[in-house]
Structures are given as structure tokens and as C-alpha cells.
Enzyme design. Structure first.
Site, PDB file in Angstrom:
ATOM      1  N   ASN A 313       0.796  -1.230   0.000  1.00 26.19           N
ATOM      2  CA  ASN A 313       0.000   0.000   0.000  1.00 26.19           C
ATOM      3  C   ASN A 313       0.827   1.278   0.000  1.00 26.19           C
ATOM      4  OD1 ASN A 313       1.094   0.038   2.568  1.00 26.19           O
ATOM      5  ND2 ASN A 313      -0.799   0.622   3.576  1.00 26.19           N
ATOM      6  N   ARG A 451      -3.472   5.136  11.883  1.00 23.56           N
ATOM      7  CA  ARG A 451      -4.554   4.486  12.616  1.00 23.56           C
ATOM      8  C   ARG A 451      -5.275   5.519  13.469  1.00 23.56           C
ATOM      9  NH1 ARG A 451      -4.077   1.311   9.330  1.00 23.56           N
ATOM     10  NH2 ARG A 451      -3.851  -0.965   9.470  1.00 23.56           N
ATOM     11  N   GLN A 480     -13.468   0.502  13.372  1.00 23.23           N
ATOM     12  CA  GLN A 480     -13.921   0.610  11.985  1.00 23.23           C
ATOM     13  C   GLN A 480     -14.878  -0.544  11.680  1.00 23.23           C
ATOM     14  OE1 GLN A 480     -10.301   3.068   9.863  1.00 23.23           O
ATOM     15  NE2 GLN A 480     -10.444   0.903   9.414  1.00 23.23           N
ATOM     16  N   HIS A 499     -11.899   4.590   5.203  1.00 25.05           N
ATOM     17  CA  HIS A 499     -10.546   4.037   5.107  1.00 25.05           C
ATOM     18  C   HIS A 499     -10.346   3.384   3.735  1.00 25.05           C
ATOM     19  CE1 HIS A 499      -7.164   1.602   7.303  1.00 25.05           C
ATOM     20  NE2 HIS A 499      -6.733   2.281   6.263  1.00 25.05           N
TER      21      HIS A 499
END
Length: 558
Positions: A313, A451, A480, A499
Site C-alpha cells: 500500500n 490508525r 472501523q 478508510h
């Protein structure tokens, strides 16, 4: 018998020559200078000039050769870049003067890391001359017969779709400089293993677009992978988005699950209670990056391996960070809302809009993502700052003109924009509390794609409402998915998103391939990539994490 072996060996040698003689679509992976013969003396004398891969010794050219079947595959490209760096390391060790060899090679390595930011290449293993890591170099040091075996395995890997087949399909241990042992391990796991896969719902988009691999409908390509590799009798796949509560499918499946695959965007929190319930659990895989949804302390005690697809990522998130910094500083969100609402009040927008140029921008952590954020911000002519437990190489600091801070507090005091790029673990939980926020410059901005729990939720809301913090952006929440009444949704001057920074279609292809690789390695008892491992053999082995539990409170509406 000996005559037959010799005949086969002779035939193989003839075939190699034929293969080499056949015209192909081969070309070099990146632009390199093949017209000038670079001598040993010339290269060693000009390493500071030849720090990119355009200028490399002729004997390393072959490692950058590829064909049209593979050159577009990023995983393949990274393997070739790795082989090239291994070749360069050997060349420098064997041909250049002994003074500052380590710094000279690291300068090349870090420059390659900047140019090929999507790759994760282990510097330490290259410097340790790990021949099982430097595949091509290792092949060249083996005996003829072993080399022939590896040649065909190696060539087959080069022409196989890497999204479905793990590139390093064998475990090699070296006994000496001219001999090797090939060990092919087969799975010893008996019976059918249950794999619990917890993903978000794809809806209509997931049904129409098969490239949305991270959703329930497409299941990371695991259904197709299991079918293609004839693993139906060995793996039982349970795919669901139902993860919350005692009656959820995830909760009911945990007692029989050997493997749990989850993701940061829709995490299945493996807290102490769930790990106690999952008596058969051996492996927890993060489809993406960030394994804070697993109680690492409990995983260590139980001997559960925790792995994630490190590097999958990094480009995606770094780009998202830059986008959100600009959205805040340029006051983009209110301007966009004016257009949607049919308004046209230029002064109201300009009242809070600034140039990014000449601002002081700092990152908390300069690892895989933080470093790439710094690299992408440099062209904006900003003053760069960073904090990290592990200081960057001096050549990188000089190249980026970035200032190092020995504490987060020191960085927070001087920056107009702070971007948070560190993992969540007990040391970073609520790092940005009321005290830390009070140290920041009045009117500064925060971008957090790390986070949500690194922030003190309510302290941030107060700092925004008091105008001490001018704006906040990011895509991470805790827990989440975020509750509909989460206060960050309604606080002023934010540019929050769900997210998704690390789950672009490009990133999904990378982490889906990584998940299949990790699962395949586990199933066939092959070693995992070192950079993928978070917990292994009862210990936290990643330097990015500390042993502890960051899952507390996930079931609360905070």
C-alpha cells in the site's frame, strides 16, 4: 544409469543453447546504458555519479532483462531490481576500494528505493550475502547439475503469471560457495483446513468490477486460486462481512478456523477472547498493511503467526497523504461544497486558503510510507522534518534536505503540517493526546492515514473547535467502520474519508497476490518473506511493532 543421466544432461545443454538462439521479445526492464562498457575502475571511481541504475557494470545488465510477458508485473519487476542490487553489491565488494564500501552501496540502494517505490527490498539480507535471497546470483554459483535443475524452475517462474504463482517456489540452503541443496517441501497439514476471510461488502460495484478484489464478492481471488491449484480438498473457504457480535458468522467460524484473513479497512478484531475461542488458529493474515487488529501479545503466547503484505500500500497511501495535505491547506473541501450548493463566495474560501510552498511539513515515522511522503513533498519546496526510532541514512537526509527530530514533541512544535505514518501499537496508542496537541503550532494541520487510535478522539475535537488546530484529515477511525454519530464526522474543518487510501485497485492487486503467496507458503510449509512477518515463533519480529494489545475497546462505539 550413468549413461542415461549423461544423455539427459547433454540434451538439456543442447536445449539451453536452442532457447538462447530463439529470437524473443526480451528487453531491459529500465533504461540502462548498454552502449558504453563501464570498466571496474570507472564504476568504482564514479559511484557518487553512477548512483542510479542507468549506469551499472555490464555483468549486471542480464538481471534487468525481461520479456513482454512479465515486464508489466510489479512483483516481477521488484524481483529483478533486487537481483540487480545483489549483483551490484557483489561487484562493489569484489572490485572497489575497501574504504566506505557500505556507504557507497547504500547510496545506490536508497536511490533505487526512491525510483522504484513500489518495491520492498531487504537491504540487510543483501549486505549479508544471503544467496537464497539473491536468486540469480545464487544460481550462478551452483554446480552444473544443480544449475540445470534451477534453470528450468527459474525460467518457468519467469513465464508464469505471478499473481497466481509464488515466485520463490523453493527453499535453498547453501553449504559452500560451490554446492547447494535443493529442498522442496510439501504440505504436512492433514485434512481440510478452514480459512475464515473477513472482507467488506462489494455491492453492485463489486459484482461489476472483478478488480475490486478486497470485497466479499471477489474474495482476493482466493476462489479461483483454490480451483486452479486443485486445493478444494485441502482448504475450506468461509468468506463473510459479518464480523460483529456473538452471533456473527465470523464468531461462529472461529473455533474451526486454522487461518483468519482480515483487512485494515474492515478489520476482524482478534482480541484475547477471540484468540482463546480459536483453538485451531495457526495463521492470521492481514490483506494489506497494519496488524493492530490482532492482539500481538496473545498471538505470541499461542504461537500464532501474524503476517501482512508489507509494501502493498505504500505508494497508494503516500499519494493519499499528499492529496489530503493539499485539500486542507488550499481549503478545497469548502470550495467544492460551494459548487455543489450553487454558491459563489470567493472571499469565504480565500480566507482560509494558503500555498503549501515554504511551509514546514513533518512526518511522524519515515518508514516505507513516511519516506515516500517526504519524497513526494520535496518538489513543493517545503521545509521537511521527520521523527523515527530508526534514523534515515545520511545520504537520504541530504538528498531530501530533511531535518531529523529526536522526539515527536520536537517535531510537533515547529511544523505547520504534521502527517502521521507510524503503526499502531501500545507505544503509539493515543500518542496525540491533549498534551501533544497543545504543543503544536496554533493554526496547524494534521493528516492521519496511520490508525485512528493514535489520536485521542475527544481531545482532537476540542482542539479543532477551539481553533488551535486549523484542520484534520485522514481515512482511519477507531473502531472501523466508524459509528454514524462519530464526532469526527461532524467536527468543523475536516477532510476525512472512509478508510480507502491503501485499497486502490492497484493496491488491491498487490495485497491479494501477497495473501495468496502467504497462504500458499503456509500450506506447503515454505518459509514466509521476512518483511511480511509480524509475529513468528512466539516473538514480534517486525521492528515496526512492539508486543502488546491495541485491540481493546474495539466493540465500543468510540
Amino acid at each position: 544409469m550413468m549413461m542415461i543421466e549423461n544423455s539427459i544432461l547433454f540434451i538439456l545443454l543442447i536445449l539451453i543453447k536452442i532457447i538462447k538462439a530463439i529470437p524473443s521479445n526480451s528487453y531491459y526492464l529500465i533504461d540502462i546504458n548498454i552502449n558504453v562498457s563501464i570498466t571496474n575502475y570507472s564504476y568504482c571511481s564514479n559511484i557518487t555519479i553512477y548512483k542510479d541504475l542507468y549506469h551499472i557494470p555490464n555483468q549486471c545488465h542480464k538481471h534487468l532483462l525481461c520479456d513482454s510477458y512479465n515486464c508489466d508485473d510489479k512483483l516481477f519487476r521488484c524481483v529483478k531490481i533486487r537481483e540487480t542490487l545483489c549483483c551490484l553489491h557483489d561487484f562493489i565488494q569484489n572490485n572497489c576500494q575497501k574504504e566506505n564500501l557500505k556507504d557507497q552501496f547504500r547510496s545506490i540502494y536508497f536511490h533505487a528505493s526512491i525510483q522504484h517505490g513500489y518495491c520492498e527490498i531487504n537491504l540487510e539480507r543483501i549486505e549479508q550475502n544471503d544467496r537464497s535471497y539473491c536468486i540469480a546470483n545464487y544460481l550462478e554459483t551452483t554446480t552444473t547439475r544443480s544449475s540445470l535443475k534451477r534453470f528450468y524452475r527459474y525460467r518457468h517462474r519467469l513465464t508464469t503469471q505471478l499473481s497466481n504463482v509464488q515466485y520463490e517456489t523453493m527453499n535453498i540452503t547453501s553449504k559452500s560457495s560451490n554446492s547447494s541443496t535443493l529442498i522442496t517441501r510439501y504440505a504436512s497439514t492433514n485434512g481440510q483446513q478452514t480459512v475464515l476471510v473477513v472482507l467488506y461488502e462489494g455491492g453492485e460495484a463489486g459484482k461489476k468490477n472483478k478488480n475490486i478484489l478486497g470485497c466479499v464478492e471477489n474474495a482476493l481471488g482466493l476462489r479461483e486460486w483454490i480451483k486452479e491449484n486443485k486445493l478444494d480438498n485441502r482448504l475450506k473457504l468461509v468468506v463473510t462481512s459479518d464480523k460483529q457480535g456473538e452471533n456473527s458468522l465470523a464468531e461462529k467460524t472461529l473455533p474451526e478456523a486454522s487461518v483468519v484473513i482480515s483487512q485494515p479497512f474492515w478489520p476482524c478484531y482478534l482480541d484475547q477472547t477471540r484468540i482463546d475461542k480459536a483453538k485451531k488458529l495457526k495463521l492470521a493474515i492481514t490483506a494489506g498493511v497494519g496488524s493492530d487488529h490482532v492482539n500481538l501479545e496473545a498471538a505470541c503466547k499461542r504461537g500464532i503467526t501474524v503476517a501482512e503484505v508489507s509494501g502493498s500500500n505504500v505508494v497508494s497511501v503516500a499519494e493519499h497523504v499528499v492529496m489530503q495535505i493539499l485539500a486542507l491547506v488550499r481549503n478545497f473541501i469548502p470550495a467544492y461544497k460551494q459548487v455543489v450548493n450553487g454558491e459563489w463566495d470567493i472571499a469565504k474560501i480565500a480566507d482560509k486558503a494558503y500555498d503549501l510552498e515554504n511551509k514546514h511539513v513533518g512526518t511522524v515515522a519515515a518508514g516505507r510510507i513516511g519516506l515516500r511522503v517526504l519524497q513526494r513533498l520535496k518538489p513543493f519546496d517545503v521545509h521537511l522534518h521527520y521523527y523515527d526510532k530508526f534514523r534515515l541514512d545520511k545520504s537520504i537526509e541530504k538528498e531530501l534536505n530533511v531535518t531529523y527530530h529526536s522526539s515527536v514533541e520536537s517535531l510537533a512544535k515547529v511544523c505547520d503540517v504534521v502527517t502521521i505514518n507510524c503503526p499502531l501499537h501500545p507505544e503509539t496508542e493515543h500518542m496525540f493526546d491533549k498534551k501533544m496537541l497543545s504543543l503544536m503550532k496554533k493554526g496547524s494541520y494534521i493528516v492521519n492515514t496511520a490508525r485512528g487510535k493514535i489520536m485521542d478522539r475527544d481531545a482532537l475535537v476540542d482542539a479543532i473547535k477551539s481553533n488551535h488546530i486549523e484542520g484534520y484529515a485522514g481515512d482511519v477511525w477507531y473502531p472501523q467502520p466508524a459509528a454514524k454519530d462519530h464526532p469526527w464526522r461532524s467536527m468543523p474543518r475536516h477532510a476525512m474519508t472512509p478508510h480507502y487510501s491503501g485499497t486502490t485497485l492497484d493496491a488491491q492487486a498487490r495485497y491479494a497476490a501477497g495473501v495468496r503467496e502467504i497462504l500458499g507458503n503456509w500450506l506447503n510449509e515454505r518459509p514466509q518473506r521476512e518483511e511480511y512477518l509480524i509475529v513468528d515463533k512466539g516473538k514480534v519480529v517486525s521492528r515496526a511493532y512492539t508486543e502488546g494489545d491495541a485491540t481493546k475497546g474495539h466493540s465500543e462505539k468510540k
